[in-house]
Every structure is written in structure tokens, then in C-alpha cells.
Write a protein that holds these residues in place. Structure first.
Motif, PDB file in Angstrom:
ATOM      1  N   ALA A 191     -25.079  48.615  10.471  1.00  0.00           N
ATOM      2  CA  ALA A 191     -23.417  49.479   9.554  1.00  0.00           C
ATOM      3  C   ALA A 191     -22.849  50.270  10.714  1.00  0.00           C
ATOM      4  N   VAL A 192     -21.638  49.578  10.692  1.00  0.00           N
ATOM      5  CA  VAL A 192     -20.929  50.002  12.257  1.00  0.00           C
ATOM      6  C   VAL A 192     -20.012  51.546  11.168  1.00  0.00           C
ATOM      7  N   LEU A 193     -19.404  52.725  11.621  1.00  0.00           N
ATOM      8  CA  LEU A 193     -18.798  53.450  10.846  1.00  0.00           C
ATOM      9  C   LEU A 193     -17.401  53.672  11.914  1.00  0.00           C
ATOM     10  N   MET A 194     -16.250  53.703  11.740  1.00  0.00           N
ATOM     11  CA  MET A 194     -15.052  53.704  12.305  1.00  0.00           C
ATOM     12  C   MET A 194     -14.474  55.041  12.102  1.00  0.00           C
ATOM     13  N   GLN A 195     -14.100  55.815  12.684  1.00  0.00           N
ATOM     14  CA  GLN A 195     -12.808  56.378  12.318  1.00  0.00           C
ATOM     15  C   GLN A 195     -11.908  56.450  11.369  1.00  0.00           C
ATOM     16  N   GLY A 196     -11.396  57.065  10.419  1.00  0.00           N
ATOM     17  CA  GLY A 196     -10.085  56.783   9.988  1.00  0.00           C
ATOM     18  C   GLY A 196      -9.726  56.844   8.271  1.00  0.00           C
ATOM     19  N   SER A 197      -8.871  55.910   7.651  1.00  0.00           N
ATOM     20  CA  SER A 197      -8.887  55.812   6.274  1.00  0.00           C
ATOM     21  C   SER A 197      -9.532  54.405   6.527  1.00  0.00           C
ATOM     22  N   GLY A 198      -9.902  53.666   4.612  1.00  0.00           N
ATOM     23  CA  GLY A 198     -10.287  52.441   4.627  1.00  0.00           C
ATOM     24  C   GLY A 198      -9.230  51.538   5.283  1.00  0.00           C
ATOM     25  N   THR A 199      -8.241  51.080   5.320  1.00  0.00           N
ATOM     26  CA  THR A 199      -7.154  50.637   5.756  1.00  0.00           C
ATOM     27  C   THR A 199      -7.926  50.232   7.532  1.00  0.00           C
ATOM     28  N   PHE A 200      -7.423  51.091   8.186  1.00  0.00           N
ATOM     29  CA  PHE A 200      -8.019  51.423   9.852  1.00  0.00           C
ATOM     30  C   PHE A 200      -9.716  50.681   9.641  1.00  0.00           C
ATOM     31  N   ALA A 201     -10.492  50.939   9.285  1.00  0.00           N
ATOM     32  CA  ALA A 201     -12.056  49.873   8.889  1.00  0.00           C
ATOM     33  C   ALA A 201     -11.776  48.369   8.507  1.00  0.00           C
ATOM     34  N   VAL A 202     -10.380  47.763   7.599  1.00  0.00           N
ATOM     35  CA  VAL A 202     -10.417  46.917   7.692  1.00  0.00           C
ATOM     36  C   VAL A 202      -9.454  45.972   9.058  1.00  0.00           C
TER      37      VAL A 202
ATOM     38  N   LYS B 131     -26.085  52.785  20.461  1.00  0.00           N
ATOM     39  CA  LYS B 131     -27.659  52.896  22.494  1.00  0.00           C
ATOM     40  C   LYS B 131     -27.320  54.277  21.832  1.00  0.00           C
ATOM     41  N   ASP B 132     -26.852  55.578  21.472  1.00  0.00           N
ATOM     42  CA  ASP B 132     -27.324  56.726  21.359  1.00  0.00           C
ATOM     43  C   ASP B 132     -27.239  57.264  19.969  1.00  0.00           C
ATOM     44  N   GLY B 133     -25.940  57.248  18.864  1.00  0.00           N
ATOM     45  CA  GLY B 133     -25.293  57.472  17.954  1.00  0.00           C
ATOM     46  C   GLY B 133     -24.727  58.030  17.742  1.00  0.00           C
ATOM     47  N   LYS B 134     -23.740  57.904  19.094  1.00  0.00           N
ATOM     48  CA  LYS B 134     -22.755  58.744  19.085  1.00  0.00           C
ATOM     49  C   LYS B 134     -21.435  58.247  19.134  1.00  0.00           C
ATOM     50  N   TRP B 135     -20.378  58.341  18.278  1.00  0.00           N
ATOM     51  CA  TRP B 135     -19.225  57.537  18.373  1.00  0.00           C
ATOM     52  C   TRP B 135     -18.220  57.952  19.428  1.00  0.00           C
ATOM     53  N   ARG B 136     -17.615  56.386  19.590  1.00  0.00           N
ATOM     54  CA  ARG B 136     -16.813  56.612  20.863  1.00  0.00           C
ATOM     55  C   ARG B 136     -15.859  57.644  21.237  1.00  0.00           C
ATOM     56  N   TYR B 137     -14.863  57.908  20.334  1.00  0.00           N
ATOM     57  CA  TYR B 137     -13.940  58.578  19.935  1.00  0.00           C
ATOM     58  C   TYR B 137     -14.005  59.612  19.013  1.00  0.00           C
TER      59      TYR B 137
ATOM     60  N   ARG C 240     -20.045  71.067  13.099  1.00  0.00           N
ATOM     61  CA  ARG C 240     -20.776  70.479  14.133  1.00  0.00           C
ATOM     62  C   ARG C 240     -20.742  70.053  15.792  1.00  0.00           C
ATOM     63  N   CYS C 241     -21.301  69.747  16.414  1.00  0.00           N
ATOM     64  CA  CYS C 241     -20.270  69.786  17.775  1.00  0.00           C
ATOM     65  C   CYS C 241     -21.070  67.595  17.891  1.00  0.00           C
ATOM     66  N   THR C 242     -19.904  66.758  17.773  1.00  0.00           N
ATOM     67  CA  THR C 242     -19.776  65.831  18.240  1.00  0.00           C
ATOM     68  C   THR C 242     -21.412  65.075  19.192  1.00  0.00           C
ATOM     69  N   TRP C 243     -21.758  65.497  20.403  1.00  0.00           N
ATOM     70  CA  TRP C 243     -22.594  65.602  21.201  1.00  0.00           C
ATOM     71  C   TRP C 243     -24.232  65.892  21.105  1.00  0.00           C
ATOM     72  N   ASP C 244     -24.370  66.479  19.364  1.00  0.00           N
ATOM     73  CA  ASP C 244     -25.719  66.975  19.589  1.00  0.00           C
ATOM     74  C   ASP C 244     -26.695  66.554  18.667  1.00  0.00           C
ATOM     75  N   ASP C 245     -27.567  66.341  19.061  1.00  0.00           N
ATOM     76  CA  ASP C 245     -28.320  65.228  19.389  1.00  0.00           C
ATOM     77  C   ASP C 245     -29.196  65.394  17.089  1.00  0.00           C
ATOM     78  N   GLU C 246     -28.772  66.475  16.529  1.00  0.00           N
ATOM     79  CA  GLU C 246     -28.743  66.745  15.108  1.00  0.00           C
ATOM     80  C   GLU C 246     -27.598  65.952  15.140  1.00  0.00           C
ATOM     81  N   TYR C 247     -26.265  66.043  15.020  1.00  0.00           N
ATOM     82  CA  TYR C 247     -25.498  65.430  14.444  1.00  0.00           C
ATOM     83  C   TYR C 247     -25.443  63.908  14.621  1.00  0.00           C
ATOM     84  N   LYS C 248     -25.952  63.583  15.898  1.00  0.00           N
ATOM     85  CA  LYS C 248     -25.906  61.859  15.986  1.00  0.00           C
ATOM     86  C   LYS C 248     -26.992  61.309  15.278  1.00  0.00           C
ATOM     87  N   SER C 249     -27.986  62.183  14.475  1.00  0.00           N
ATOM     88  CA  SER C 249     -28.956  61.780  13.982  1.00  0.00           C
ATOM     89  C   SER C 249     -28.694  61.159  12.383  1.00  0.00           C
ATOM     90  N   ILE C 250     -27.828  62.069  12.086  1.00  0.00           N
ATOM     91  CA  ILE C 250     -27.218  61.990  10.755  1.00  0.00           C
ATOM     92  C   ILE C 250     -26.181  60.895  11.174  1.00  0.00           C
TER      93      ILE C 250
END
Length: 364
Positions: free
Chosen positions: A57-68, A233-239, A26-36
Motif C-alpha cells: 500500500a502506497v499513500l500519495m498526497q492530494g485528492s483521489g485524482t492525484f493518486a489516479v 525504507k522508514d515510513g516517511k513520506w517523500r514530501y 504532529r511532526c513528519t519526522w517523528d517515529d510515532e508519526y511514521k508508525s501511524i
């Protein structure tokens, strides 16, 4: 490749249908992926029962430790001070984070098999007026102990503190009323009770608290505030996001609801745990944590004798289709068995039969 089931606290055994979601690119810029991504954020909030006007709810890349660490580095300023409640390795990890970041903190420690004491926490809060935040691990998978969420949230509200809860191994498997308890930041991961695969964590955050965090973060990639603003803003992850993992998690959330939601999953996990403890006691292997404070997530067992070899035990069980965990204690020799993931009563029964066979062979 040998096939086996994971009796761990995560990563854990997932369904075939969750695995199949990772077969597509899947493409990170695609609207279908951003809707997921937006679907996941909405569903996570639904699991808490919190209003979207109050929580996000905010999603964060990495393991659970990254989110903490994203919460610790983004929500606690240089002027603040956090009281960290620790009775296991993951509480100690939060203390280590505070040291790395350079936070002002106070550490309250208890034995790994006991709850924090309310009167002792009150004494700390009364004596140190500089404390602004409280952080605690809900389910310490070091041992399987389930810490008192009601007590700690009550103290947080009474003393007016910001409450951070590491619910890594409990969210999705134990019902948590985030708004009712006044939890400001609840942190968990994709590969725990929601039964996805590793790759990202998430934070259920009080919007008012999170909005006040602009500019605090000491890390670019772990800036929770900026991640939130971008996703809103648009459902996109920063990185770059773990696209395959995100799709699998979306499917895992759907399967959680098909099972009957958190309450139904909790009943399955609790039954797994009850049966496991009963059968192990019959074999002669005792649990480290007392039943009243035991979580349904993972159980720690004490070595049955001085001659017991965990390496041989582990290999014997793995050869017969199951993988367990070594212990994570410093003073007592233990091993751990998880109750979560795509694990059912028949798996627990079969595991205990294998352990009984092993103990019989070793006794000869």
C-alpha cells in the motif's frame, strides 16, 4: 456555523472522534508519526486480504485524482498502451490524464447508465495487440452505477493485461478481493468509504508490477515507485504529508473494524440505498440507474418535472440539516444523493420526509 450532514460521495460526514484526531499537531519526522503511516499501510492491505509478499500500500498526497494520475504516469511507459473503459465523468477524467501525460491509449465508451459489453471489449483486445493495460472506474459516482469488476478482471487475466481499477468510491464499502481478481493497481482516497477526511489517496499495488516501474514517471511529486521505496525504507513520506488527515484516517480505519469491517459497512450502505430508492419512488422521483447495476454508494435521481428547480430544492433541504449533490450528466437533468459516511437509516427517513414536504409545498 450551521451544522448539517453530507449526503454525498465524499467528502462526507465523519464521526466526532475522527475529527478530534485533527486537534493535535504532529511532526513528519517523528517515529510515532511514521508508525501511524506504517499502521495505515498494513491495515489497508488487510482490507484486501492480499499477502504482504505480493502487494503493498502506497499513500500519495492530494485528492483521489492525484493518486489516479500517479498510477497513470508511473505504471504506463511510452511503449505501453492502455485501454480506458469509460461510462461516466471519472472515466473521462482518466482519458484526459492520458492525453496530458501523452500516453498511447484506446477509449471504450458506453452510455452512462449501462455496463461495458464484454464482447465489444474482446473485439478491441483481439484487434489491438499493442494494448498492455486496462483501466476502469469501479463505481462511477457520476451516476452511481457499479461496473462489472469480475468481467473486466477476467478479461485482464485472459489477455495478460495489467489491470488498473479506480475504486475511489467503493473501496472500504464494498468487499474487493484484489489478489483473487488479479488487480494490479487499486486506487482509492481517504475521504470515501473508510470515512476519513480529504488530503491523500492511496494505491494497493502488485509489488512485482510496481518494482518494474522505476524511472517511468513523468512527474517528480507523483512518482509512485519512489514514494513506495521511501515509505518502505522508514515510513516517511517523500514530501510534506497531511499529518492531521493521516491521523484522522488511522482513527477512521479503527472505527471501520469496530463497526464489523467492510461487510458490515456494506450492509449499512446497502440498507441506506434500498430505503432511499423505495421512499423516493413513493414520492414520485425515479432513479436514473436500474436497480441491478446500482451501487450502494450514491444514487442519481431524475428531475420530477420541467418546473423543478434544483437550487430551491437544495436550499430547502440544506436549511433542514442535509446537503445533497447536483447531477453530473450532460443529457438528463438529475441530482444525486449519497448513502455513505456517518449516515444511518434515521437520516434517510428524515431526508425523505423533508423531500416529501418540499414536493407538497411546490405542488400548492
Amino acid at each position: 456555523m450551521n451544522s448539517y450532514k453530507l449526503l454525498t460521495s465524499g467528502p462526507l460526514t465523519t464521526t466526532q472522534t475522527v475529527k478530534e484526531e485533527m486537534l493535535f499537531d504532529r511532526c513528519t519526522w517523528d517515529d510515532e508519526y511514521k508508525s501511524i503511516t506504517q499502521k495505515i499501510r498494513s491495515q489497508l492491505l488487510d482490507l484486501t486480504g492480499a499477502e504482504a509478499s505480493q502487494y503493498t500500500a502506497v499513500l500519495m498526497q492530494g485528492s483521489g485524482t492525484f493518486a489516479v494520475e500517479s498510477v497513470m504516469t508511473s505504471a504506463i511507459s511510452d511503449k505501453d498502451k492502455v485501454l480506458i473503459v469509460s461510462n461516466g465523468a471519472y472515466g473521462e477524467r482518466i482519458i484526459q490524464m492520458a492525453e496530458y501525460i501523452g500516453l498511447q491509449y484506446a477509449a471504450y465508451r458506453t452510455g452512462y447508465d449501462v455496463h461495458p459489453k464484454e464482447e465489444e471489449l474482446r473485439t478491441i483486445l483481439n484487434e489491438d495487440q499493442r494494448i498492455t493495460h486496462i483501466a476502469m472506474v469501479h463505481c462511477e459516482t457520476t451516476t452511481g452505477i457499479l461496473n462489472p469488476l469480475d468481467m473486466i478482471s477476467g478479461l485482464s487475466r485472459e489477455y495478460g493485461k495489467t489491470l488498473i481499477i479506480d475504486a475511489m468510491s467503493s473501496f472500504g464499502g464494498i468487499e474487493i478481493d484484489v489478489a483473487g481478481l488479479g488487480i494490479d493497481y487499486l486506487i482509492s482516497s481517504a475521504n470515501k468509504c473508510i470515512q476519513g477526511v480529504p488530503g491523500f489517496g492511496f494505491v494497493i499495488a502488485n509489488i512485482e508490477r510496481l518494482a518494474a516501474c522505476q524511472g517511468i514517471a513523468r512527474s517528480l511529486s507523483l512518482d509512485l515507485y519512489d514514494q513506495w521505496r521511501g515509505m518502505d525504507k522508514d515510513g516517511k513520506w517523500r514530501y510534506t504529508s497531511p499529518t492531521h488527515v493521516v491521523a484522522a484516517f488511522s482513527k477512521a480505519l479503527d472505527e471501520l473494524m469496530e463497526e464489523g469491517g467492510v461487510s458490515a459497512r456494506f450492509e449499512r450502505y446497502r440498507n441506506n440505498n434500498r430505503l432511499l430508492r423505495e421512499r423516493m419512488a413513493r414520492i414520485g422521483i425515479r432513479a436514473y440507474i436500474a436497480k441491478p447495476v446500482q451501487s450502494p454508494i450514491i444514487t442519481t435521481f431524475v428531475f420530477p418535472s420541467d418546473r423543478f428547480s434544483f437550487e430551491q430544492f437544495y436550499a430547502y433541504i440544506k436549511d433542514r440539516g442535509y446537503v445533497i449533490y447536483p447531477g453530473k450528466l450532460t443529457e438528463v437533468d438529475t441530482f444525486r444523493i449519497g448513502n455513505i459516511g456517518e449516515i444511518y437509516e434515521q437520516d434517510i427517513v428524515r431526508l425523505c420526509e423533508i423531500i416529501e414536504e418540499y414536493m407538497g409545498v411546490m405542488a400548492q
